[in-house]
Design an enzyme around this catalytic site. Structure first.
Site, mmCIF file in Angstrom:
data_model
loop_
_atom_site.group_PDB
_atom_site.id
_atom_site.type_symbol
_atom_site.label_atom_id
_atom_site.label_comp_id
_atom_site.label_asym_id
_atom_site.label_seq_id
_atom_site.Cartn_x
_atom_site.Cartn_y
_atom_site.Cartn_z
ATOM 1 N N LEU A 175 -77.764 -29.567 20.755
ATOM 2 C CA LEU A 175 -78.395 -30.336 21.829
ATOM 3 C C LEU A 175 -78.318 -29.522 23.111
ATOM 4 C CD1 LEU A 175 -77.281 -34.102 21.635
ATOM 5 C CD2 LEU A 175 -79.599 -33.201 21.467
ATOM 6 N N ASP A 176 -79.410 -29.502 23.889
ATOM 7 C CA ASP A 176 -79.408 -28.818 25.179
ATOM 8 C C ASP A 176 -78.327 -29.418 26.073
ATOM 9 O OD1 ASP A 176 -81.572 -27.313 24.392
ATOM 10 O OD2 ASP A 176 -83.052 -28.638 25.340
ATOM 11 N N PRO A 177 -77.752 -28.622 26.980
ATOM 12 C CA PRO A 177 -76.748 -29.168 27.908
ATOM 13 C C PRO A 177 -77.240 -30.386 28.683
ATOM 14 C CG PRO A 177 -76.701 -26.781 27.988
ATOM 15 C CD PRO A 177 -77.886 -27.157 27.124
ATOM 16 N N ALA A 210 -79.265 -32.626 27.656
ATOM 17 C CA ALA A 210 -79.492 -33.752 26.759
ATOM 18 C C ALA A 210 -78.197 -34.508 26.503
ATOM 19 C CB ALA A 210 -80.077 -33.257 25.440
#
Length: 328
Positions: free
Chosen positions: A49-51, A53
């Protein structure tokens, strides 16, 4: 003189903790934090997961790490907010604006385009992504000032719906998609097709494979439980730099889900003690019972109260391909 193997540091626990990842924290940072909290020998995650997100990040311990591919191949559900009028270099709020527009779409215009983004679609991943180009990550190339050329790929979007429009500048969507789909790219392309540009301002993952929001636990909750069960240090110990140990891992371990929870879409072979022993030794076993399948490409076996092996069923026998010998 023979050298002794290095003893693994940590507890040999196995299973899943389904983390509700906080905003601003990277997936690998979450793995490191949970490995430290649980004092685990082995730990990994299923699906980055992107930071920026939030949401469902499955963390695997021990034998559960061997089932990670089954989770990553599963469907994922995201809820995300798109802000119209601005396209950024990262397709989210971290990047710089590269296109602006005063146009704003209405709900009907948005819904008319959504069928173009469902099924098997062609998608170019964002420049700031983990895609490897010539052995380097695209985001590393992008940060160094290069413009990485990323080839389009076919991804699967099972469903995409407009949830609400809080105001004229933004819209909330929910998408269920397969492996390799970039939701940021959906927002980027949808904004381009609507002629108004767009980027993601909020992104939350709510399901991954068999895991749902009901399985999630906040990181702060795990930290609080760990702190409640740490030893108390006196002033002398604190001044010397000593770190308080967790005296009782039981309350933390209650959050661990069995490794086989990741395999709910596979056929389960339930073994008696004798069969489990044979499979653990790498031998096949004949399945009995009228409901037992004669053939099955992928199945898992349980026995002794835990996951025993991954394998296949051929001519009525379970053949182990990967045996789980760990404890926990």
């Amino acid at each position: 003189m023979a050298r002794r193997g290095k003893k693994a540091k940590g507890r040999p626990i196995s299973g899943w903790v389904i983390l509700d990842k906080p905003k601003g924290m990277g997936s690998t940072d979450c793995v490191s934090k949970l490995k430290w909290l649980y004092f685990a020998q082995k730990c990994g995650h299923a699906g980055t997961l992107d930071p920026l997100a939030t949401g469902l990040l499955p963390i695997a311990f021990g034998d559960a790490t061997k089932t990670v591919p089954y989770v990553m191949d599963g469907r994922k559900t995201y809820r995300f907010t798109v802000r119209w009028g601005v396209q950024t270099t990262t397709d989210d709020t971290e990047g710089e604006a590269v296109g602006t527009s005063d146009l704003r779409p209405n709900a009907d215009e948005i819904r008319d385009l959504l069928p173009n983004y469902t099924g098997e679609i062609e998608q170019v991943p964002p420049s700031f992504s983990a895609i490897k180009i010539g052995g380097e990550r695209a985001y590393d190339l992008a940060r160094s000032g290069e413009a990485p050329e990323i080839e389009s790929r076919i991804v699967t979007v099972h469903s995409l719906g407009l949830v609400e429009m809080p105001d004229a500048d933004s819209a909330v969507f929910e998408a269920e998609c397969g492996k390799g789909t970039y939701v940021r790219a959906i927002a980027r392309d949808l904004g381009r097709d609507l002629g108004c540009f767009g980027h993601i301002t909020e992104l939350r993952r709510t399901t991954v494979g068999a895991f749902t929001e009901e399985d999630m636990v906040p990181l702060d909750e795990l930290i609080d439980v760990a702190d409640e069960n740490r030893e108390e240090l006196d002033e002398e110990a604190i001044e010397s730099g000593a770190k308080a140990r967790i005296l009782d891992f039981g309350p933390l371990d209650e959050y661990i889900i069995a490794p086989e929870a990741a395999l709910s879409e596979l056929y389960e072979v339930m073994l008696n003690d004798d069969q489990a022993g044979r499979v653990l030794a790498g031998n096949s076993v004949l399945l009995r019972g009228r409901d037992a399948p004669a053939f099955c490409d992928e199945a898992f076996a349980t026995g002794h109260g835990r996951l025993i092996a991954l394998g296949a069923i051929d001519q009525g026998s379970f053949h182990p391909k990967r045996v789980f010998g760990g404890k926990g």
